[in-house]
Scaffold this active site. Structure first.
Site, PDB file in Angstrom:
ATOM      1  N   HIS A 131       0.885  -1.322  -0.039  1.00 33.90           N
ATOM      2  CA  HIS A 131       0.115  -0.129   0.080  1.00 33.90           C
ATOM      3  C   HIS A 131       0.715   1.265  -0.124  1.00 33.90           C
ATOM      4  CE1 HIS A 131      -2.612   3.282   1.805  1.00 33.90           C
ATOM      5  NE2 HIS A 131      -3.727   2.346   1.445  1.00 33.90           N
ATOM      6  N   ASP A 209       2.760  -4.557   7.973  1.00 36.98           N
ATOM      7  CA  ASP A 209       1.645  -3.651   7.863  1.00 36.98           C
ATOM      8  C   ASP A 209       0.302  -4.571   8.215  1.00 36.98           C
ATOM      9  OD1 ASP A 209      -0.707  -2.274   6.852  1.00 36.98           O
ATOM     10  OD2 ASP A 209       0.251  -1.611   5.052  1.00 36.98           O
ATOM     11  N   GLN A 212      -4.743  -4.959   7.059  1.00 36.60           N
ATOM     12  CA  GLN A 212      -5.777  -5.947   6.714  1.00 36.60           C
ATOM     13  C   GLN A 212      -5.736  -7.349   7.418  1.00 36.60           C
ATOM     14  OE1 GLN A 212      -8.221  -4.983   4.586  1.00 36.60           O
ATOM     15  NE2 GLN A 212      -7.343  -2.955   3.986  1.00 36.60           N
ATOM     16  N   LYS A 235     -10.842  -0.083  10.258  1.00 38.14           N
ATOM     17  CA  LYS A 235     -11.047  -1.470   9.420  1.00 38.14           C
ATOM     18  C   LYS A 235     -11.478  -2.554  10.308  1.00 38.14           C
ATOM     19  CE  LYS A 235      -7.486   0.187   6.150  1.00 38.14           C
ATOM     20  NZ  LYS A 235      -8.335   0.533   5.140  1.00 38.14           N
ATOM     21  N   CYS A 374      -4.741   2.494  -3.742  1.00 37.10           N
ATOM     22  CA  CYS A 374      -3.331   2.939  -3.129  1.00 37.10           C
ATOM     23  C   CYS A 374      -2.435   1.819  -3.288  1.00 37.10           C
ATOM     24  CB  CYS A 374      -3.842   3.194  -1.692  1.00 37.10           C
ATOM     25  SG  CYS A 374      -5.139   4.657  -1.424  1.00 37.10           S
TER      26      CYS A 374
HETATM   27  N1  C6P Z   1      -6.298   0.615   2.698  1.00 37.87           N
HETATM   28  C1  C6P Z   1      -8.180   0.261   1.165  1.00 37.87           C
HETATM   29  O1  C6P Z   1      -9.342   0.621   0.599  1.00 37.87           O
HETATM   30  P1  C6P Z   1      -5.138   3.954   6.815  1.00 37.87           P
HETATM   31  O2  C6P Z   1      -5.598   4.634   5.756  1.00 37.87           O
HETATM   32  O3  C6P Z   1      -4.073   4.677   7.171  1.00 37.87           O
HETATM   33  O4  C6P Z   1      -6.234   3.766   7.802  1.00 37.87           O
HETATM   34  O5  C6P Z   1      -4.667   2.641   6.230  1.00 37.87           O
HETATM   35  C2  C6P Z   1      -3.699   2.777   5.170  1.00 37.87           C
HETATM   36  C3  C6P Z   1      -3.557   1.294   4.750  1.00 37.87           C
HETATM   37  C4  C6P Z   1      -2.380   0.813   4.988  1.00 37.87           C
HETATM   38  N2  C6P Z   1      -2.008  -0.443   4.658  1.00 37.87           N
HETATM   39  C5  C6P Z   1      -3.129  -1.335   4.029  1.00 37.87           C
HETATM   40  C6  C6P Z   1      -2.570  -2.858   3.756  1.00 37.87           C
HETATM   41  C7  C6P Z   1      -4.165  -0.908   3.822  1.00 37.87           C
HETATM   42  O6  C6P Z   1      -5.171  -1.662   3.312  1.00 37.87           O
HETATM   43  C8  C6P Z   1      -4.493   0.535   4.424  1.00 37.87           C
HETATM   44  C9  C6P Z   1      -5.844   1.134   3.706  1.00 37.87           C
HETATM   45  C10 C6P Z   1      -7.711   0.960   2.280  1.00 37.87           C
HETATM   46  O7  C6P Z   1      -7.553  -0.652   0.524  1.00 37.87           O
HETATM   47  C11 C6P Z   1      -7.939   2.413   2.109  1.00 37.87           C
HETATM   48  S1  C6P Z   1      -6.625   3.124   0.782  1.00 37.87           S
END
Ligand code: C6P
Length: 418
Positions: A131, A209, A212, A235, A374
């Protein structure tokens, strides 16, 4: 529970009743089928009520006042930290830093550990599937420090190329490995413990990370032996505006603070400042108190369901989803097979653009995300500008898989007429 009910049976109606937002029509005659939880999950009443109750009865700033409300707010907020510590099995509450989201957690690691430890002769290992939060944060520091980044490729069956990873570790002076536990695009479950073990064998630190993974499966940071691990509240049934950085205590203690301000200091004079102990050293200013409390309630909610059971139910959904999608002609899927996949389907259909697809699905009540999610480098690797992604969570039913498939056929018919 009757003798015929298996112990893992999932009471989907009871779970859905906890999520009032799901019970609505988004277009006349079209009930909501919410398949965009990888972007942000919905919130159960238990989380909404915890935040509501806090604002109605206990709001005050934390760590500051000696009055009743401030003490109550501090207790709730710090109690949420304890819940998170237990949820991911961190060794100490000092290792659980509140941030605003995964993105901030990643930037914190890069701007503190990275800034102190990386120079022109060093190599950081990321992967093609990352990401942007785990790409751009390193790119920013790379411009200043001049270290190199090597990217682990993705195999044709949508997995991390572990052979290539090991080759990079043999070839390069690797200082840090930073890789996602579960892909937000492909749903691939990466072998995190093995990634960490191999990184440690060459003396590198390992960062995960977990944006997910934490919402969908049991995560034990001590069993993974990971050095840092980042995830977001929104999430995993929690509110927006709160995230977590887990870090091993020795590493966090050796790192300089990132942002300066209230709460993160021990003593301030006009000549300079000394800094607070962990975890407060990395938490400057008034935190997202209600959101932290909401995250604690989300952890309670998930713990009561049981993360093993959540994961098992999502595997059931993934199996049914991929069985059903296999029958749709013209569908190109970007997901690995079991056991590496999760309850996500990412696809293109015929030559329908992903945004058109998302609009047609929306007109049928089915909410999916379209675009590069992203993860632009991964889409460049696929050689497609955009995909559609249907991401399921613990409140989605098998019937909603059928609704998705029906809507895909509707999209096919509409476009074949054009
Ligand atoms: N992915 C998706 O629709 P934030 O925005 O900081 O809470 O999370 C960022 C982020 C970082 N790593 C992974 C693996 C992610 O999936 C995400 C967020 C969302 O896939 C929004 S782009």
């Amino acid at each position: 529970m009757s003798a015929l009910t298996p112990p893992t049976a999932w009471d989907i109606d009871a779970v859905r009743a906890d999520f009032p937002i799901l019970d609505q029509e988004v277009h006349p005659g079209k009930p909501l089928v919410f398949l965009d939880s990888a972007a942000s999950s919905q919130k159960p009443v238990q989380v909404i009520e915890a935040m509501n109750h806090y604002y109605r009865h206990t709001h005050a700033n934390v760590h500051r006042g000696v009055h009743v409300l401030s003490e109550a707010a501090t207790e709730l907020y710090e109690g949420a930290r304890d819940k998170v510590q237990k949820f991911i099995n961190a060794a100490s509450r000092k290792e659980v830093i509140f941030t605003s989201n995964t993105t901030e957690s990643m930037n914190l690691i890069v701007q503190t550990w990275g800034r102190v430890n990386l120079g022109p002769n060093d190599v950081v290992v990321l992967s093609v599937m990352e990401h942007h939060a785990n790409l751009t944060s390193w790119h920013i520091l790379q411009q200043e420090k001049g270290f190199r980044i090597r990217y682990v490729p993705v195999t044709p069956d949508f997995r991390l190329d572990m052979d290539a990873y090991q080759q990079i570790l043999r070839d390069e002076p690797v200082k840090a490995v930073s890789i996602m536990h579960v892909s937000n695009v492909m749903g691939t479950i990466n072998p995190m413990a093995e990634i960490v073990r191999l990184a440690h064998a060459v003396g590198a630190i390992a960062i995960g990370d977990g944006a997910q993974s934490v919402p969908h499966m049991p995560v034990d940071v001590q069993a993974l032996d990971v050095d840092f691990y980042a995830f977001s509240g929104h999430k995993m049934c929690g509110p927006t505006g709160v995230g977590i950085l887990y870090g091993k205590k020795a590493l966090l203690e050796a790192m300089p603070p990132w942002m300066g301000g209230g709460d993160m200091i021990r003593r301030v004079t006009l000549e300079g400042s000394t800094f607070n102990d962990l975890p407060y050293k990395f938490e400057a200013g008034t935190p997202a108190i209600a959101e932290g409390i909401g995250m604690g309630a989300a952890v309670d909610y998930l713990s009561n369901l049981g993360m093993d059971r959540v994961h098992a139910y999502e595997r059931e959904i993934a199996d049914y989803l991929h069985d059903r999608l296999a029958e749709v002609p013209g569908l190109r899927l970007f997901n690995p097979d079991a056991p590496y996949r999760s309850s996500v389907a990412t696809f293109t259909l015929d030559d329908i653009h992903a945004h058109d697809m998302a609009q047609i699905l929306d007109s049928e009540g089915v909410a999916v995300r379209a675009g590069h999610h992203c993860a632009m480098p991964l889409h460049q690797h696929f050689n497609v500008p955009a995909t559609s992604r249907a991401s399921f969570y613990l409140y989605n039913s098998l019937t909603e898989v059928d609704k998705l498939v029906e809507a895909l056929y509707i999209a096919k018919r509409r476009f074949s007429r054009k």
